[in-house]
Design a protein around this motif. Structure first.
Motif, PDB file in Angstrom:
ATOM      1  N   GLN A 182       5.062  -2.091 -21.349  1.00  0.00           N
ATOM      2  CA  GLN A 182       5.727  -2.781 -20.248  1.00  0.00           C
ATOM      3  C   GLN A 182       6.124  -1.884 -19.083  1.00  0.00           C
ATOM      4  N   ASP A 183       6.156  -0.583 -19.291  1.00  0.00           N
ATOM      5  CA  ASP A 183       6.521   0.291 -18.180  1.00  0.00           C
ATOM      6  C   ASP A 183       6.130   1.726 -18.504  1.00  0.00           C
ATOM      7  N   GLU A 184       5.904   2.481 -17.462  1.00  0.00           N
ATOM      8  CA  GLU A 184       5.676   3.918 -17.598  1.00  0.00           C
ATOM      9  C   GLU A 184       6.299   4.601 -16.388  1.00  0.00           C
ATOM     10  N   ALA A 185       6.612   5.884 -16.578  1.00  0.00           N
ATOM     11  CA  ALA A 185       7.275   6.622 -15.514  1.00  0.00           C
ATOM     12  C   ALA A 185       6.932   8.098 -15.611  1.00  0.00           C
ATOM     13  N   ILE A 225      13.037  -5.421 -20.408  1.00  0.00           N
ATOM     14  CA  ILE A 225      12.009  -5.390 -21.448  1.00  0.00           C
ATOM     15  C   ILE A 225      11.950  -6.768 -22.100  1.00  0.00           C
ATOM     16  N   MET A 265       8.792  -0.926  -5.599  1.00  0.00           N
ATOM     17  CA  MET A 265       8.945  -0.675  -7.024  1.00  0.00           C
ATOM     18  C   MET A 265      10.426  -0.707  -7.390  1.00  0.00           C
ATOM     19  N   GLU A 307       3.266   8.965 -16.220  1.00  0.00           N
ATOM     20  CA  GLU A 307       2.854   8.439 -17.529  1.00  0.00           C
ATOM     21  C   GLU A 307       3.364   9.271 -18.705  1.00  0.00           C
ATOM     22  N   LYS A 317      14.244  -2.319 -14.973  1.00  0.00           N
ATOM     23  CA  LYS A 317      13.171  -2.987 -15.705  1.00  0.00           C
ATOM     24  C   LYS A 317      13.737  -3.698 -16.921  1.00  0.00           C
ATOM     25  N   HIS A 320       6.879   6.071 -21.730  1.00  0.00           N
ATOM     26  CA  HIS A 320       6.332   4.729 -21.949  1.00  0.00           C
ATOM     27  C   HIS A 320       7.389   3.860 -22.613  1.00  0.00           C
ATOM     28  N   THR A 321       7.429   2.603 -22.212  1.00  0.00           N
ATOM     29  CA  THR A 321       8.387   1.644 -22.763  1.00  0.00           C
ATOM     30  C   THR A 321       7.670   0.332 -23.040  1.00  0.00           C
ATOM     31  N   GLY A 322       8.060  -0.325 -24.129  1.00  0.00           N
ATOM     32  CA  GLY A 322       7.464  -1.610 -24.436  1.00  0.00           C
ATOM     33  C   GLY A 322       7.944  -2.144 -25.767  1.00  0.00           C
TER      34      GLY A 322
END
Length: 118
Positions: A37-40, A7, A1, A43, A5, A46-48
Motif C-alpha cells: 500500500q505504500d513505499e518511501a 492502511i 503526495m 523504496e 496514509k 514498505h507498508t501494507g
C-alpha cells in the motif's frame, strides 16, 4: 503526495499472491497474499497488509527490520535457539535484522506490516 496514509485492512484491490520458496517451506501448503500500500525513501520502506494460510516456514530477515500488527488469526514464532511466542489479533511485534526462526501459521493470519531494508 500526501504525507498521511491510511492502511486499508480489507483492501478492495487484488493482492499479489505467492507461496514460500522450497528452501523456506517446512510443512503444509501455506499461501500468501500481499496488498502493498505504500513505499518511501526510495523504496527502502514498505507498508501494507499480508495474509498467510496455515503452514510452517523458515523466517529469515537478513538486513530487514519488520514491524507487524496482527489483525486476525494466530501465529507461533520460534526464534532460533529460543522459545515459541504466540501472537494473535491485536498483538504487535518486531523482527529485527538478523532474525532467524520458524513461523507457524496456526489460523489464517492477516497483518499490517512495515519493513525497512537498508
Amino acid at each position: 503526495m500526501s504525507l498521511l496514509k491510511t492502511i486499508e485492512t480489507n483492501p478492495s484491490f487484488a493482492p499479489r499472491e505467492g507461496r514460500p520458496t522450497p528452501e523456506r517451506l517446512i510443512s503444509g501448503d501455506p499461501q500468501f497474499k500481499t496488498w502493498a500500500q505504500d513505499e518511501a525513501h526510495g523504496e527502502l520502506i514498505h507498508t501494507g497488509v499480508w495474509e498467510a494460510t496455515p503452514g510452517l516456514t523458515h523466517s529469515i530477515k537478513g538486513e530487514t527490520f519488520e514491524f507487524c500488527h496482527i489483525i486476525s488469526g494466530v501465529v507461533e514464532i520460534t526464534p532460533k535457539d529460543g522459545e515459541p511466542v504466540v501472537y494473535k489479533a491485536g498483538d504487535s511485534f518486531v523482527m529485527k535484522p538478523g532474525f532467524v526462526g520458524v513461523w507457524k501459521t496456526i489460523e489464517t493470519v492477516r497483518k499490517i506490516y512495515i519493513t525497512v531494508t537498508p
